[in-house]
Design an enzyme around this catalytic site. Structure first.
Site, mmCIF file in Angstrom:
data_model
loop_
_atom_site.group_PDB
_atom_site.id
_atom_site.type_symbol
_atom_site.label_atom_id
_atom_site.label_comp_id
_atom_site.label_asym_id
_atom_site.label_seq_id
_atom_site.Cartn_x
_atom_site.Cartn_y
_atom_site.Cartn_z
ATOM 1 C CD GLU A 9 1.119 -5.090 11.031
ATOM 2 O OE1 GLU A 9 1.457 -4.097 10.817
ATOM 3 O OE2 GLU A 9 -0.052 -5.384 11.388
ATOM 4 N N PRO A 63 0.895 -1.172 -0.012
ATOM 5 C CG PRO A 63 0.007 -1.054 2.261
ATOM 6 C CD PRO A 63 0.752 -1.796 1.327
ATOM 7 C CG ASP A 103 -11.032 0.086 -22.878
ATOM 8 O OD1 ASP A 103 -12.722 0.081 -22.992
ATOM 9 O OD2 ASP A 103 -10.576 -0.875 -23.106
HETATM 10 N N1 SAM Z 1 1.382 -2.899 7.616
HETATM 11 C C1 SAM Z 1 1.457 -2.607 6.191
HETATM 12 C C2 SAM Z 1 0.950 -0.893 5.930
HETATM 13 O O1 SAM Z 1 0.654 -0.204 6.882
HETATM 14 O O2 SAM Z 1 1.684 -0.509 5.051
HETATM 15 C C3 SAM Z 1 0.212 -3.346 5.352
HETATM 16 C C4 SAM Z 1 0.297 -4.758 5.561
HETATM 17 S S1 SAM Z 1 -1.018 -5.432 4.517
HETATM 18 C C5 SAM Z 1 -2.103 -5.858 5.830
HETATM 19 C C6 SAM Z 1 -0.203 -6.879 4.204
HETATM 20 C C7 SAM Z 1 0.008 -7.046 2.547
HETATM 21 O O3 SAM Z 1 -0.931 -6.816 1.616
HETATM 22 C C8 SAM Z 1 1.214 -6.075 2.107
HETATM 23 O O4 SAM Z 1 2.433 -6.517 2.595
HETATM 24 C C9 SAM Z 1 0.800 -5.737 0.681
HETATM 25 O O5 SAM Z 1 1.730 -6.941 -0.060
HETATM 26 C C10 SAM Z 1 -0.511 -6.289 0.509
HETATM 27 N N2 SAM Z 1 -1.270 -4.974 0.145
HETATM 28 C C11 SAM Z 1 -2.059 -4.500 1.220
HETATM 29 N N3 SAM Z 1 -2.913 -3.267 0.698
HETATM 30 C C12 SAM Z 1 -2.230 -3.166 -0.584
HETATM 31 C C13 SAM Z 1 -2.374 -2.203 -1.755
HETATM 32 N N4 SAM Z 1 -3.168 -1.219 -1.656
HETATM 33 N N5 SAM Z 1 -1.790 -2.493 -2.674
HETATM 34 C C14 SAM Z 1 -0.752 -3.437 -2.984
HETATM 35 N N6 SAM Z 1 -0.832 -4.476 -2.220
HETATM 36 C C15 SAM Z 1 -1.505 -4.273 -0.999
#
Ligand code: SAM
Length: 253
Positions: free
Chosen positions: A116, A89, A169
């Site tokens: 995490e 994210p 598109d």
């Molecule tokens: N603790 C992290 C933070 O606050 O940035 C978030 C971890 S998330 C619960 C777990 C995993 O989901 C991440 O390591 C990533 O690979 C994926 N993920 C979560 N949100 C995402 C997004 N918006 N785009 C891409 N991958 C995402």
């Protein structure tokens, strides 16, 4: 042709979504291939541990670096010019432009985080890019990886039956696409616009362009401000903008 290597703790999540319709046909015709790699298979300890508690305390678990490095190093050599993308994210936002950029890569590695997230050394010393599919947090990177595979594949030449459709598109040319209609010509008293039934291709093209402009202005003025438009189209936008503001003012009274 594009090949994705996906590193995940949950490969079975990919069963189904990628095996239907356009993505299925793209795989059958050799335009898309996907190899799923279970990160757990690259552990060396008896219990196949892939995560551990965070240094410094706090909740949740962190994905360990060793199996992720081992998986990537088993799949690609350092000499190969392959994007190694961490889904996160915190990454750069996935847009049409990023999908178009990736559609020129013959091979792409996607790393799906969980919990995490991954140990910071993966980000610092292994990956070449970090991509986010939006400003929200998913439970894992798998859905994000599928979104990227889908959006990139439809831009691979030959993946869509009607390739010109990609150009019109939403987002491809900087605007949102206008409305679509199909038969019946009248449904519950709601008519399909006359121009679409006129058989006049020039008039249809002009109507579609104007609808795209108007729709983009109404829904995503940030996009229309940046779009590549003719002076006449800019004039039209300025006129509609004036109309929309006077409507807003009238509603505010
Ligand atoms: N603790 C992290 C933070 O606050 O940035 C978030 C971890 S998330 C619960 C777990 C995993 O989901 C991440 O390591 C990533 O690979 C994926 N993920 C979560 N949100 C995402 C997004 N918006 N785009 C891409 N991958 C995402």
């Amino acid at each position: 042709m594009v090949h994705f290597d996906v590193l995940t703790l949950f490969p079975s999540m990919f069963d189904g979504p990628l095996d239907e319709s356009i993505l299925k046909r793209a795989q059958e015709s050799g335009r898309l291939s996907i190899a799923l790699h279970n990160i757990r298979d690259y552990t060396t300890d008896k219990h196949h541990v892939t995560d551990d508690a965070p240094y410094g305390g706090g909740g949740g678990m962190v994905m360990k670096p060793e199996p992720i490095f081992a998986a990537v190093e088993a799949i690609v050599t350092r000499e190969e010019d392959v994007p190694i993308i961490l889904l996160s994210p915190q990454g750069r936002l996935f847009t049409h432009a990023v999908a178009a950029e990736l559609s020129h890569c013959p091979r792409i590695v996607l790393i799906c985080g969980r919990y995490e997230g991954v140990d910071e050394r993966v980000r610092q010393h292994l990956v070449t890019d970090e991509i986010s599919i939006g400003d929200y947090v998913l439970t894992g990177g798998e859905l994000a990886a599928m979104v990227i595979i889908d959006a990139v594949t439809r831009l691979v030449p030959g993946a869509l039956g009607h390739p010109a459709a990609v150009l019109d598109d939403s987002h491809a040319g900087g605007l949102l696409e206008g409305p679509h209609y199909t038969r019946p010509a009248v449904f519950r008293g709601w008519e399909v616009p006359e121009v679409l039934r006129s058989g006049d291709h020039g008039a249809v093209a002009r109507w579609r362009r104007q609808q795209a402009l108007r729709r983009t202005l109404e829904r995503r003025p940030d996009l229309s401000a940046q779009a590549d438009l003719t002076p006449r189209e800019r004039e039209l936008l300025a006129m509609w903008e004036g109309e929309l503001h006077s409507q807003d003012d009238a509603e505010g009274d």
